[in-house]
Design an enzyme around this catalytic site. Structure first.
Site, PDB file in Angstrom:
ATOM      1  N   ASN A 389      10.900 -17.057 -37.085  1.00 46.53           N
ATOM      2  CA  ASN A 389      10.556 -15.648 -37.252  1.00 46.53           C
ATOM      3  C   ASN A 389       9.151 -15.319 -36.742  1.00 46.53           C
ATOM      4  OD1 ASN A 389      12.593 -13.790 -38.737  1.00 46.53           O
ATOM      5  ND2 ASN A 389      12.828 -15.751 -39.768  1.00 46.53           N
ATOM      6  N   ASP A 390       8.139 -15.564 -37.552  1.00 49.33           N
ATOM      7  CA  ASP A 390       6.783 -15.156 -37.183  1.00 49.33           C
ATOM      8  C   ASP A 390       6.312 -15.794 -35.884  1.00 49.33           C
ATOM      9  OD1 ASP A 390       6.732 -13.672 -39.462  1.00 49.33           O
ATOM     10  OD2 ASP A 390       5.591 -15.118 -40.638  1.00 49.33           O
ATOM     11  N   VAL A 391       6.727 -17.017 -35.614  1.00 46.24           N
ATOM     12  CA  VAL A 391       6.222 -17.745 -34.443  1.00 46.24           C
ATOM     13  C   VAL A 391       6.783 -17.211 -33.140  1.00 46.24           C
ATOM     14  CG1 VAL A 391       5.801 -19.839 -35.767  1.00 46.24           C
ATOM     15  CG2 VAL A 391       8.006 -19.531 -34.630  1.00 46.24           C
ATOM     16  N   VAL A 392       7.743 -16.264 -33.202  1.00 44.07           N
ATOM     17  CA  VAL A 392       8.278 -15.632 -31.992  1.00 44.07           C
ATOM     18  C   VAL A 392       8.212 -14.107 -32.099  1.00 44.07           C
ATOM     19  CG1 VAL A 392       9.804 -17.550 -31.388  1.00 44.07           C
ATOM     20  CG2 VAL A 392      10.655 -15.753 -32.910  1.00 44.07           C
ATOM     21  N   SER A 430       7.697 -14.925 -44.615  1.00 45.39           N
ATOM     22  CA  SER A 430       6.440 -14.201 -44.839  1.00 45.39           C
ATOM     23  C   SER A 430       6.676 -12.748 -45.219  1.00 45.39           C
ATOM     24  CB  SER A 430       5.579 -14.257 -43.573  1.00 45.39           C
ATOM     25  OG  SER A 430       6.189 -13.503 -42.536  1.00 45.39           O
TER      26      SER A 430
END
Length: 462
Positions: A389-392, A430
């Site tokens: 999720n957050d890393v992309v 998150s």
């Protein structure tokens, strides 16, 4: 005998260092783990043979054997029963128990001596006890909170309230004050207050940290457990414990800094920024997610010349790593170039995705760093995001109001096509909405990731 013990401790310390060095490569990681284990075995055996550790008296090997049996049983159970999805929680617990052990060592040394007047350095020994108790207590309760957040037994959002930072500061200053009282007077009541406040500070320090920052918290608490062990080594004057604790503490701090850089944030911001609180995660995105069937995804992959897999925690939940490897091999046989892009903070603990892919025997040369794949992302035909999720999330580079703005990401949104494998339409751990899922070149493939990948494998085989 003392000469033999010191030489053995030097050998054990050298094995620790060489073992940690070998952990830096997937090819030598297992050998490094074994090397460090041999070093610890030497240290334990030599310590048990040293009569000075019990004031010249023989040790109670019966009690030691009972402790070894209980500890070994717990370790074997954890190794056999805990799934990879539960590994972050397990690591958090182990960090916590390491801190608790150091706290108990500090307390036990004082309980045995009553005071340190007979010590060669009474003030230093008392200060070492306070430090071991302080760091050990914070590590123990802080790790328990991290475990509860990671396991879902406690909400992953940051828990904040008015005056929280002031309260934490007051508790810490008060703790230091009673620590000084104990060092100067040797009063047992002051030590017990230090123990209570350190346990409280561990809770207060971790509850305002959101679930998205837990990988950093785990590595930071791992460092704390090493520092606590080193302090315990000073308390009982054990050289190898001091060295081992320093190695764990230093490596943990280095890893923490690396992960903070991967998120473009400082450690202070991670610990005190309250990222992941409800006020920082609410956002709306225009557009809608567009679903794609496994059959239609197969036709796109069949024609693809370049595919990048981007694993996240969803791959761990689905245990899809073996299916991913099988699909990658089929794509290679079909003339496609395959890579696996791993973000430094993907998953819920440091190296989570690397361990999963290594377990599936994915070729090490296929694992790529974030910067390497970003340089070629525009030429990639299909990027397959598996539970990340957050890393992309493109909001990190496009939306200045986003809490993760400035965080380096894997730029899968620049690929020609993106397949996002996801169970549903909810936000990530998150709590942030991923704008990638609403882009024109992204298609959502809903369902269990392992079943989806297995379905694609079946399509190629039919």
């Amino acid at each position: 005998m003392e000469y033999f013990i010191n030489i053995s401790y030097i050998v054990a310390s050298a094995l620790f260092i060489f073992g940690i060095k070998m952990l830096g490569s997937a090819d030598t990681a297992r050998r490094g783990n074994l090397t460090s284990s041999i070093g610890m075995l030497i240290a334990v055996i030599v310590t048990l043979l040293n009569r000075d550790v019990n004031d010249g008296n023989s040790l109670s090997f019966g009690l030691i054997a009972v402790g070894l049996l209980i500890g070994s049983g717990i370790g074997m159970f954890a190794a056999k029963k805990v799934q990879m999805t539960g590994m972050p929680e397990l690591v958090a617990l182990f960090n916590g128990f390491g801190g608790l052990a150091s706290l108990l060592v500090g307390w036990a040394e004082f309980a045995k001596e009553g005071n340190f007047n007979n010590s060669e350095y009474p003030i230093f020994t008392a200060a070492a006890v306070v430090f071991a108790v302080l760091v050990g207590g914070i590590t123990f309760t802080g790790s328990l909170i991290a475990y509860l957040k990671l396991s879902g037994k406690m909400g992953g959002a940051a828990t904040v309230f008015p005056g929280q930072k002031l309260l934490n500061a007051v508790v810490f200053i008060t703790l230091l004050g009673f620590g000084v009282v104990f060092v100067v007077t040797g009063a047992s009541w002051a030590l017990y207050i230090v123990i209570a406040l350190s346990l409280l500070l561990g809770v207060l320090g971790v509850i305002p940290i959101g679930g998205g920052d837990m990988p950093v918290v785990i590595s930071f608490l791992n460092s704390f457990s090493g520092i606590a062990a080193s302090a315990a080594g000073f308390v009982i004057l054990n050289n190898v414990l001091i060295v081992a604790g320093c190695l764990v503490g230093a490596s943990g701090i280095i890893l923490t800094i690396i992960m903070c850089k991967a998120m473009n944030r400082t450690l202070v911001n991670v610990l005190f920024g309250s990222f992941g609180s409800s006020s920082s995660t609410s956002q709306e995105v225009d557009g809608e997610m567009k679903a794609l069937s496994v059959e239609d995804a197969f036709y796109v992959l069949e024609a693809a010349q370049s595919v990048i897999f981007v694993p996240g925690y969803g791959m761990a939940v689905a245990q899809a790593q073996h299916a991913v490897k099988e699909l990658a091999e089929i794509l290679e046989d079909n003339g496609c170039e395959v890579r696996h892009a791993i973000h430094p903070v993907a998953g819920r603990m440091p190296g989570h995705m690397n361990v999963l892919l290594a377990e599936a025997d994915v070729p090490y040369e296929q694992l790529c760093e974030m910067d390497d794949v970003n340089a070629i992302m525009e030429t990639v035909d299909v990027a397959i995001v598996i539970g990340a999720n957050d890393v992309v999330n493109p909001a990190a580079v496009e939306d200045e109001s986003s809490p993760i703005y400035g965080m380096p990401i894997i730029n899968v949104h620049q690929a020609k096509s993106v397949f996002a494998l996801k169970r549903g339409q909810g936000a990530g751990f998150s709590g942030l909405v991923n704008t990638l899922f609403f882009r024109e070149n992204t298609r959502m493939i809903y369902g269990d990731a392992k079943e989806t990948i297995t379905g694609l494998v079946s399509q190629f085989k039919d």
